[in-house]
Design a protein around this motif. Structure first.
Motif, PDB file in Angstrom:
ATOM      1  N   ALA A   4      -1.307  -3.024   0.954  1.00 58.82           N
ATOM      2  CA  ALA A   4      -0.975  -4.292   0.488  1.00 58.82           C
ATOM      3  C   ALA A   4       0.143  -5.085   0.443  1.00 58.82           C
ATOM      4  O   ALA A   4       1.137  -4.313   0.589  1.00 58.82           O
ATOM      5  N   SER A   5       0.417  -6.304  -0.297  1.00 62.66           N
ATOM      6  CA  SER A   5       2.314  -6.655   0.434  1.00 62.66           C
ATOM      7  C   SER A   5       2.132  -7.421  -1.995  1.00 62.66           C
ATOM      8  O   SER A   5       1.744  -7.850  -2.005  1.00 62.66           O
ATOM      9  N   PHE A   6       3.771  -6.793  -1.749  1.00 69.11           N
ATOM     10  CA  PHE A   6       3.727  -7.185  -2.922  1.00 69.11           C
ATOM     11  C   PHE A   6       5.230  -7.707  -2.809  1.00 69.11           C
ATOM     12  O   PHE A   6       6.737  -8.518  -2.253  1.00 69.11           O
ATOM     13  N   LYS A   7       5.707  -8.429  -4.302  1.00 74.01           N
ATOM     14  CA  LYS A   7       6.576  -9.987  -4.529  1.00 74.01           C
ATOM     15  C   LYS A   7       7.480  -9.335  -4.916  1.00 74.01           C
ATOM     16  O   LYS A   7       8.951  -9.988  -4.722  1.00 74.01           O
ATOM     17  N   THR A   8       7.730  -8.187  -5.907  1.00 77.53           N
ATOM     18  CA  THR A   8       8.852  -7.407  -6.172  1.00 77.53           C
ATOM     19  C   THR A   8       8.867  -5.627  -5.571  1.00 77.53           C
ATOM     20  O   THR A   8       7.495  -4.981  -5.335  1.00 77.53           O
ATOM     21  N   LEU A   9      10.379  -4.940  -5.392  1.00 83.83           N
ATOM     22  CA  LEU A   9      10.476  -3.750  -5.048  1.00 83.83           C
ATOM     23  C   LEU A   9       9.685  -3.194  -6.063  1.00 83.83           C
ATOM     24  O   LEU A   9       8.559  -1.596  -5.304  1.00 83.83           O
ATOM     25  N   LYS A  10      10.044  -2.847  -7.119  1.00 83.32           N
ATOM     26  CA  LYS A  10       9.634  -1.614  -8.235  1.00 83.32           C
ATOM     27  C   LYS A  10       7.581  -1.551  -8.321  1.00 83.32           C
ATOM     28  O   LYS A  10       7.096  -0.938  -7.857  1.00 83.32           O
ATOM     29  N   GLU A  11       7.025  -2.795  -7.582  1.00 84.48           N
ATOM     30  CA  GLU A  11       5.764  -3.203  -7.810  1.00 84.48           C
ATOM     31  C   GLU A  11       4.732  -1.625  -6.231  1.00 84.48           C
ATOM     32  O   GLU A  11       4.165  -0.837  -6.668  1.00 84.48           O
ATOM     33  N   ALA A  12       5.605  -2.856  -5.641  1.00 87.09           N
ATOM     34  CA  ALA A  12       5.588  -1.925  -4.161  1.00 87.09           C
ATOM     35  C   ALA A  12       5.569  -0.350  -4.095  1.00 87.09           C
ATOM     36  O   ALA A  12       4.950   0.379  -3.982  1.00 87.09           O
ATOM     37  N   GLN A  13       6.526   0.084  -5.130  1.00 85.40           N
ATOM     38  CA  GLN A  13       7.143   1.530  -5.102  1.00 85.40           C
ATOM     39  C   GLN A  13       5.893   1.961  -5.945  1.00 85.40           C
ATOM     40  O   GLN A  13       5.694   3.358  -5.615  1.00 85.40           O
ATOM     41  N   ALA A  14       5.695   2.036  -6.559  1.00 84.12           N
ATOM     42  CA  ALA A  14       4.794   2.669  -7.852  1.00 84.12           C
ATOM     43  C   ALA A  14       3.381   2.540  -6.938  1.00 84.12           C
ATOM     44  O   ALA A  14       2.495   3.855  -7.217  1.00 84.12           O
ATOM     45  N   GLU A  15       3.187   1.263  -5.931  1.00 81.73           N
ATOM     46  CA  GLU A  15       1.821   1.325  -5.479  1.00 81.73           C
ATOM     47  C   GLU A  15       1.169   2.106  -4.178  1.00 81.73           C
ATOM     48  O   GLU A  15       0.877   2.936  -4.400  1.00 81.73           O
ATOM     49  N   ARG A  16       3.216   2.280  -3.832  1.00 81.83           N
ATOM     50  CA  ARG A  16       3.444   3.505  -2.774  1.00 81.83           C
ATOM     51  C   ARG A  16       2.914   4.664  -3.151  1.00 81.83           C
ATOM     52  O   ARG A  16       2.454   6.106  -2.691  1.00 81.83           O
ATOM     53  N   LYS A  17       3.165   5.386  -4.236  1.00 83.72           N
ATOM     54  CA  LYS A  17       3.473   6.214  -4.810  1.00 83.72           C
ATOM     55  C   LYS A  17       1.903   6.597  -5.204  1.00 83.72           C
ATOM     56  O   LYS A  17       1.337   8.045  -4.809  1.00 83.72           O
ATOM     57  N   ALA A  18       1.479   5.756  -5.623  1.00 82.01           N
ATOM     58  CA  ALA A  18      -0.174   6.083  -5.473  1.00 82.01           C
ATOM     59  C   ALA A  18      -1.289   6.201  -4.523  1.00 82.01           C
ATOM     60  O   ALA A  18      -2.189   7.045  -4.943  1.00 82.01           O
ATOM     61  N   ILE A  19      -0.585   5.496  -3.831  1.00 81.02           N
ATOM     62  CA  ILE A  19      -1.616   5.402  -2.095  1.00 81.02           C
ATOM     63  C   ILE A  19      -1.225   6.983  -1.596  1.00 81.02           C
ATOM     64  O   ILE A  19      -2.282   7.636  -1.159  1.00 81.02           O
ATOM     65  N   GLN A  20       0.229   7.544  -2.358  1.00 79.74           N
ATOM     66  CA  GLN A  20      -0.103   8.924  -1.053  1.00 79.74           C
ATOM     67  C   GLN A  20      -0.499  10.217  -1.846  1.00 79.74           C
ATOM     68  O   GLN A  20      -0.751  11.000  -1.474  1.00 79.74           O
ATOM     69  N   LYS A  21      -0.380   9.812  -3.280  1.00 81.12           N
ATOM     70  CA  LYS A  21      -1.337  10.718  -4.043  1.00 81.12           C
ATOM     71  C   LYS A  21      -2.860  10.951  -3.908  1.00 81.12           C
ATOM     72  O   LYS A  21      -3.514  11.962  -3.116  1.00 81.12           O
ATOM     73  N   SER A  22      -3.358   9.507  -3.855  1.00 83.94           N
ATOM     74  CA  SER A  22      -5.055   9.645  -3.533  1.00 83.94           C
ATOM     75  C   SER A  22      -5.371   9.255  -2.540  1.00 83.94           C
ATOM     76  O   SER A  22      -6.848   9.609  -1.531  1.00 83.94           O
ATOM     77  N   HIS A  23      -4.720   8.864  -1.321  1.00 79.29           N
ATOM     78  CA  HIS A  23      -5.421   8.052   0.012  1.00 79.29           C
ATOM     79  C   HIS A  23      -4.707   8.328   0.940  1.00 79.29           C
ATOM     80  O   HIS A  23      -5.064   9.468   2.000  1.00 79.29           O
ATOM     81  N   SER A  24      -3.291   8.453   1.106  1.00 78.58           N
ATOM     82  CA  SER A  24      -2.335   8.803   2.557  1.00 78.58           C
ATOM     83  C   SER A  24      -0.791   9.026   1.664  1.00 78.58           C
ATOM     84  O   SER A  24      -0.547   7.962   1.699  1.00 78.58           O
ATOM     85  N   ALA A  25      -0.898  10.341   2.598  1.00 81.08           N
ATOM     86  CA  ALA A  25       0.673  10.659   2.415  1.00 81.08           C
ATOM     87  C   ALA A  25       1.708   9.253   3.462  1.00 81.08           C
ATOM     88  O   ALA A  25       2.698   9.664   3.233  1.00 81.08           O
ATOM     89  N   GLU A  26       0.759   9.273   4.428  1.00 80.77           N
ATOM     90  CA  GLU A  26       1.934   8.251   5.411  1.00 80.77           C
ATOM     91  C   GLU A  26       2.627   7.248   4.996  1.00 80.77           C
ATOM     92  O   GLU A  26       2.963   6.614   5.988  1.00 80.77           O
ATOM     93  N   ALA A  27       2.042   6.691   3.683  1.00 76.83           N
ATOM     94  CA  ALA A  27       2.074   5.123   3.938  1.00 76.83           C
ATOM     95  C   ALA A  27       3.873   5.070   3.044  1.00 76.83           C
ATOM     96  O   ALA A  27       4.286   6.149   3.315  1.00 76.83           O
ATOM     97  N   TRP A  28       4.376   4.274   3.496  1.00 77.35           N
ATOM     98  CA  TRP A  28       5.973   3.741   4.038  1.00 77.35           C
ATOM     99  C   TRP A  28       6.439   2.146   4.037  1.00 77.35           C
ATOM    100  O   TRP A  28       5.024   1.362   3.337  1.00 77.35           O
ATOM    101  N   LEU A  29       7.073   2.192   3.264  1.00 76.68           N
ATOM    102  CA  LEU A  29       7.633   0.804   3.071  1.00 76.68           C
ATOM    103  C   LEU A  29       8.055  -0.301   4.034  1.00 76.68           C
ATOM    104  O   LEU A  29       9.260   0.257   4.265  1.00 76.68           O
ATOM    105  N   LEU A  30       7.555  -1.499   3.686  1.00 73.19           N
ATOM    106  CA  LEU A  30       8.616  -2.522   4.969  1.00 73.19           C
ATOM    107  C   LEU A  30       9.064  -3.900   4.277  1.00 73.19           C
ATOM    108  O   LEU A  30       7.922  -4.002   3.450  1.00 73.19           O
ATOM    109  N   ILE A  31      10.433  -4.383   4.637  1.00 75.70           N
ATOM    110  CA  ILE A  31      10.959  -4.542   4.006  1.00 75.70           C
ATOM    111  C   ILE A  31      11.029  -5.829   4.377  1.00 75.70           C
ATOM    112  O   ILE A  31      12.176  -6.045   5.916  1.00 75.70           O
ATOM    113  N   ASP A  32      10.856  -7.485   4.649  1.00 78.69           N
ATOM    114  CA  ASP A  32      11.370  -8.401   5.404  1.00 78.69           C
ATOM    115  C   ASP A  32      12.622  -8.670   5.375  1.00 78.69           C
ATOM    116  O   ASP A  32      13.268  -8.849   3.893  1.00 78.69           O
TER     117      ASP A  32
END
Length: 310
Positions: free
Chosen positions: A282-310
């Motif tokens: 997914a894509s997010f408007k703020t860095l805080k939302e993206a980091q929170a979702e990344r932690k949730a996905i790394q725990k529940s789905h994929s530990a390899e998820a990483w954040l890309l910033i335009d």
């Protein structure tokens, strides 16, 4: 091949740089802060950490090495594997692996890898040119005591001076104030007169315009069709990346799998400069939302998820 230089270059632009088969170097932004009684100032910076559990090849480092070293992607992967084998051999024999400008990796008694950041380079580009400094403590009380000690040894005697008669200055000041007040009052009167005349002229013009509007008849033979204005899309600069693919077909398959897994906002970003198709959860408007979702996905789905910033 100086792989440390390539990793260091990527840490300026990305929050996660994975060395395939070895681990990932992660960065976290720490705001500016002041510590200690001497007021030591530290600018904002990116702090580097290491995660040995993230080892899959996301293509970022290999593509960068291929472009910088002017070699093929496959050869870059082979060169990286050679460095990883050398590092792994050193750690298995309880030697330190020094990654220049990034940190050192050693092995403790339990054979676990321990990372110590170098802290010599600030990878936060927004803090370029800023450095830490110490503000010296102000010693007002000490100086006051020194002055008192000097006064006890050498008392200061004040010699009265003859006062001069400056009474004429008071009259000059009164005259200046009265002159200024008269000028200010005249200006206010003049401005009020100009304002009243302007309002009268504007009122007459408005009355004439209203009269012409009431007498006019508008006939539209070919009315223009209504135009639908498209609202600009909301900018979502923070993307949670699931993977990057060379084939658009494989990227679409990955999106279908993510949607089936419940990630309804999964999509494919435009092809990047490395000729890869990034697929994001997914894509997010703020860095805080993206980091929170990344932690949730790394725990529940994929530990390899990483954040890309335009």
């Amino acid at each position: 091949m100086q792989i440390e230089k390539h990793i260091s270059d990527l840490l300026y632009r990305y929050q996660c740089v994975t060395v395939p088969g070895f681990g990932a170097f992660l960065t976290e932004i720490i705001p500016a802060h002041v510590t200690g009684s001497a007021s030591s100032f530290f600018p904002p910076k990116k702090v580097v950490s290491f995660n040995a559990n993230v080892k899959n090849n996301d293509g970022l480092l290999a593509n960068h090495v291929a472009l910088q070293e002017k070699m093929s992607y496959e050869l870059a992967v082979i060169k990286i594997n050679e460095v990883v084998n050398e590092w792994s051999y050193l750690l298995q024999n309880r030697n330190r692996v020094v990654v220049k400008n990034i940190g050192e990796i050693s092995v403790n008694n339990e054979m676990n890898w321990v990372f110590e950041p170098a802290n010599t380079v600030n990878y936060l580009t927004d803090a370029f040119g800023l450095s830490s400094f110490v503000s010296p403590e102000i010693t007002r009380e000490v100086l006051h005591q020194q002055v008192e000690a000097l006064e006890e040894r050498a008392p200061i005697i004040f010699t009265p001076q003859r006062k001069r008669n400056y009474s004429y200055l008071k009259y000059a000041a009164v005259f200046t104030v009265m002159l200024g007040a008269g000028t200010f009052g005249y200006k206010m009167y003049y401005d009020q007169q100009i304002l009243e005349q302007t309002l009268i002229v504007e009122k007459k013009v408005q009355e004439k315009v209203q009269q012409q509007i009431q007498e006019a008849t508008f006939v539209l033979s070919n009315p223009i069709a209504s135009v639908a204005l498209a609202m600009p899309e909301e900018k979502l600069p923070y993307h949670l990346v699931a993977g990057a693919y060379r084939s658009e077909e494989n990227a679409n398959k990955a999106i279908a799998e993510l949607v089936a897994a419940g990630f309804e906002k999964a999509k494919m970003l435009p092809i990047n400069k490395h000729d890869l198709y990034p697929v994001v959860f997914a894509s997010f408007k703020t860095l805080k939302e993206a980091q929170a979702e990344r932690k949730a996905i790394q725990k529940s789905h994929s530990a390899e998820a990483w954040l890309l910033i335009d």
